[in-house]
Scaffold this motif. Structure first.
Motif, PDB file in Angstrom:
ATOM      1  N   SER A 174       0.860  -1.186   0.000  1.00  0.00           N
ATOM      2  CA  SER A 174       0.000   0.000   0.000  1.00  0.00           C
ATOM      3  C   SER A 174       0.898   1.238   0.000  1.00  0.00           C
ATOM      4  CB  SER A 174      -0.920  -0.006   1.228  1.00  0.00           C
ATOM      5  OG  SER A 174      -0.162  -0.171   2.403  1.00  0.00           O
ATOM      6  N   LYS A 175       0.363   2.298  -0.586  1.00  0.00           N
ATOM      7  CA  LYS A 175       1.137   3.551  -0.676  1.00  0.00           C
ATOM      8  C   LYS A 175       1.364   4.134   0.711  1.00  0.00           C
ATOM      9  CE  LYS A 175      -0.961   6.239  -3.960  1.00  0.00           C
ATOM     10  NZ  LYS A 175      -1.005   7.241  -5.032  1.00  0.00           N
ATOM     11  N   GLY A 176       2.369   4.978   0.835  1.00  0.00           N
ATOM     12  CA  GLY A 176       2.602   5.653   2.111  1.00  0.00           C
ATOM     13  C   GLY A 176       3.695   4.970   2.908  1.00  0.00           C
ATOM     14  N   GLU A 226      14.826  -3.110  -6.770  1.00  0.00           N
ATOM     15  CA  GLU A 226      14.606  -1.669  -6.754  1.00  0.00           C
ATOM     16  C   GLU A 226      13.336  -1.362  -7.542  1.00  0.00           C
ATOM     17  OE1 GLU A 226      16.636   2.316  -8.602  1.00  0.00           O
ATOM     18  OE2 GLU A 226      17.743   0.429  -8.703  1.00  0.00           O
ATOM     19  N   VAL A 227      12.404  -0.646  -6.914  1.00  0.00           N
ATOM     20  CA  VAL A 227      11.171  -0.277  -7.612  1.00  0.00           C
ATOM     21  C   VAL A 227      11.505   0.902  -8.525  1.00  0.00           C
ATOM     22  CG1 VAL A 227       8.760   0.426  -7.348  1.00  0.00           C
ATOM     23  CG2 VAL A 227       9.820  -1.050  -5.625  1.00  0.00           C
ATOM     24  N   LEU A 228      11.074   0.807  -9.792  1.00  0.00           N
ATOM     25  CA  LEU A 228      11.553   1.786 -10.777  1.00  0.00           C
ATOM     26  C   LEU A 228      10.665   3.022 -10.919  1.00  0.00           C
ATOM     27  CD1 LEU A 228      12.837  -0.672 -13.542  1.00  0.00           C
ATOM     28  CD2 LEU A 228      14.154   0.520 -11.764  1.00  0.00           C
ATOM     29  N   GLU A 229       9.487   3.033 -10.260  1.00  0.00           N
ATOM     30  CA  GLU A 229       8.659   4.244 -10.327  1.00  0.00           C
ATOM     31  C   GLU A 229       8.195   4.657  -8.939  1.00  0.00           C
ATOM     32  OE1 GLU A 229       5.998   5.131 -13.445  1.00  0.00           O
ATOM     33  OE2 GLU A 229       6.629   3.358 -14.589  1.00  0.00           O
ATOM     34  N   ASP A 230       8.028   5.949  -8.771  1.00  0.00           N
ATOM     35  CA  ASP A 230       7.590   6.501  -7.492  1.00  0.00           C
ATOM     36  C   ASP A 230       6.057   6.602  -7.493  1.00  0.00           C
ATOM     37  OD1 ASP A 230       6.919   8.021  -5.323  1.00  0.00           O
ATOM     38  OD2 ASP A 230       8.341   9.646  -5.742  1.00  0.00           O
ATOM     39  N   PRO A 231       5.382   5.867  -6.597  1.00  0.00           N
ATOM     40  CA  PRO A 231       3.910   5.881  -6.617  1.00  0.00           C
ATOM     41  C   PRO A 231       3.326   7.253  -6.306  1.00  0.00           C
ATOM     42  CG  PRO A 231       4.721   4.654  -4.721  1.00  0.00           C
ATOM     43  CD  PRO A 231       5.913   4.984  -5.552  1.00  0.00           C
ATOM     44  N   GLU A 232       4.121   8.125  -5.677  1.00  0.00           N
ATOM     45  CA  GLU A 232       3.605   9.475  -5.381  1.00  0.00           C
ATOM     46  C   GLU A 232       3.616  10.340  -6.639  1.00  0.00           C
ATOM     47  OE1 GLU A 232       2.134   9.959  -2.623  1.00  0.00           O
ATOM     48  OE2 GLU A 232       2.879   8.148  -1.637  1.00  0.00           O
ATOM     49  N   LYS A 233       4.373   9.927  -7.649  1.00  0.00           N
ATOM     50  CA  LYS A 233       4.447  10.733  -8.877  1.00  0.00           C
ATOM     51  C   LYS A 233       3.708  10.086 -10.047  1.00  0.00           C
ATOM     52  CE  LYS A 233       8.818  12.925  -7.687  1.00  0.00           C
ATOM     53  NZ  LYS A 233      10.198  12.448  -7.549  1.00  0.00           N
ATOM     54  N   SER A 234       3.475   8.790  -9.943  1.00  0.00           N
ATOM     55  CA  SER A 234       2.859   8.087 -11.067  1.00  0.00           C
ATOM     56  C   SER A 234       1.463   7.631 -10.669  1.00  0.00           C
ATOM     57  CB  SER A 234       3.746   6.885 -11.405  1.00  0.00           C
ATOM     58  OG  SER A 234       3.014   5.867 -12.007  1.00  0.00           O
ATOM     59  N   ARG A 235       0.575   7.474 -11.650  1.00  0.00           N
ATOM     60  CA  ARG A 235      -0.766   6.953 -11.367  1.00  0.00           C
ATOM     61  C   ARG A 235      -0.828   5.451 -11.627  1.00  0.00           C
ATOM     62  NH1 ARG A 235      -4.049   9.901  -8.506  1.00  0.00           N
ATOM     63  NH2 ARG A 235      -5.881   9.038  -9.558  1.00  0.00           N
ATOM     64  N   LYS A 236       0.295   4.882 -11.992  1.00  0.00           N
ATOM     65  CA  LYS A 236       0.321   3.452 -12.311  1.00  0.00           C
ATOM     66  C   LYS A 236       0.066   2.611 -11.066  1.00  0.00           C
ATOM     67  CE  LYS A 236       3.510   3.264 -16.161  1.00  0.00           C
ATOM     68  NZ  LYS A 236       4.855   2.856 -16.558  1.00  0.00           N
ATOM     69  N   LEU A 237      -0.651   1.515 -11.248  1.00  0.00           N
ATOM     70  CA  LEU A 237      -0.930   0.616 -10.132  1.00  0.00           C
ATOM     71  C   LEU A 237      -0.036  -0.616 -10.154  1.00  0.00           C
ATOM     72  CD1 LEU A 237      -4.824   0.874 -10.146  1.00  0.00           C
ATOM     73  CD2 LEU A 237      -3.217   2.006  -8.600  1.00  0.00           C
ATOM     74  N   ILE A 238       0.612  -0.851 -11.294  1.00  0.00           N
ATOM     75  CA  ILE A 238       1.592  -1.938 -11.379  1.00  0.00           C
ATOM     76  C   ILE A 238       2.944  -1.294 -11.639  1.00  0.00           C
ATOM     77  CG2 ILE A 238       2.332  -4.017 -12.605  1.00  0.00           C
ATOM     78  CD1 ILE A 238      -0.538  -4.604 -13.291  1.00  0.00           C
TER      79      ILE A 238
END
Ligand code: PRP
Length: 228
Positions: free
Chosen positions: A11-13, A29-41
């Motif tokens: 979950s985010k946060g 290493e996760v390649l995208e920042d969930p706070e900047k992207s709307r992607k769910l995968i």
């Protein structure tokens, strides 16, 4: 998906942020920042590992049904999920590790001018608002306090301020939210931290892919650096 592909539910946060160092210890290493992207995968540096972003309370459900092979969720979320299923034994989740991350506590809070001790002493029937109905029910039952539970989905702090309830059962971390709303913590129900949960089928079929991640998480989450 092949037996080598792994899906991790987060979950985010705070849980996402505090899982990143554990993933790094496993070389992921996760390649995208969930706070900047709307992607769910979210892709990772490993083509065989991906992260799915779900609501905290949905993590056990994703892992239980195999929508994700493993996930990270709070003890609070797990206890509520298990209660919905009539007990931990009915939930197909393997729980190998307390990761010791996203630490906070589950507490009872009331308005500063509400005499909680007196209400409990007098055997008054308390109105308690919470998102954590199972935890609250068990806690007050163990104290022999009669309660009317009011299920809420957020902003529980408002309940005592509007007269909806006498008390709330909620997560407390810094205590700032309570303070800002003139509420005081009157009982500490339990300490909370996040756990790793693994789908039981995946544990068999994907054992080889899972093992190094479980081992790295176990090493990286050892409290105070105790040797594994
Ligand atoms: C939790 C909890 C409180 C707040 C406590 O909410 O419900 O509102 O954190 O933190 P504090 O003691 O550091 O102020 P969260 O932000 O997890 O979101 P939620 O309302 O969706 O549960």
């Amino acid at each position: 998906m092949s037996a080598r592909q792994l899906t991790l539910a987060l979950s985010k946060g705070r849980i996402f942020e505090e899982t990143l160092p554990l993933l790094a210890a496993a070389g992921i290493e996760v390649l995208e920042d969930p706070e900047k992207s709307r992607k769910l995968i979210l892709p990772t540096n490993r083509p065989d590992v991906r992260v799915v972003l779900v609501r905290a309370s949905d993590v056990p459900t994703y892992v239980q049904y195999g929508g994700a092979d493993l996930g990270v969720c709070g003890k609070d979320t797990l206890l509520e999920h298990e209660a919905e299923w009539g007990g931990a034994g009915n939930v197909g989740l393997y729980q190998p590790l307390d990761l010791g991350i996203a630490r906070c506590r589950m507490s009872v809070a009331v308005r500063a001018d509400f005499d909680y001790a007196r209400a409990v002493r007098q055997g008054a029937r308390l109105k308690v608002a919470t998102k954590y109905v199972a935890i609250a029910r068990d806690f007050f039952a163990s104290k022999g306090v009669h309660v009317d539970l009011i299920k809420l989905y957020g902003s529980m702090e408002l309940a005592p301020l509007t007269g909806l309830a006498d008390a709330i059962v909620d997560l407390v971390s810094t205590g700032n939210t309570l303070k800002a709303n003139h509420l005081v913590e009157v009982e500490r129900i339990m300490d909370i931290s996040s756990r790793l949960v693994v789908n039981q089928g995946a544990l068999k079929v994907k054992r080889e892919a899972l093992r190094p991640i479980l081992d790295a998480f176990a090493r990286a989450s050892q409290p105070q650096g105790v040797a594994a």
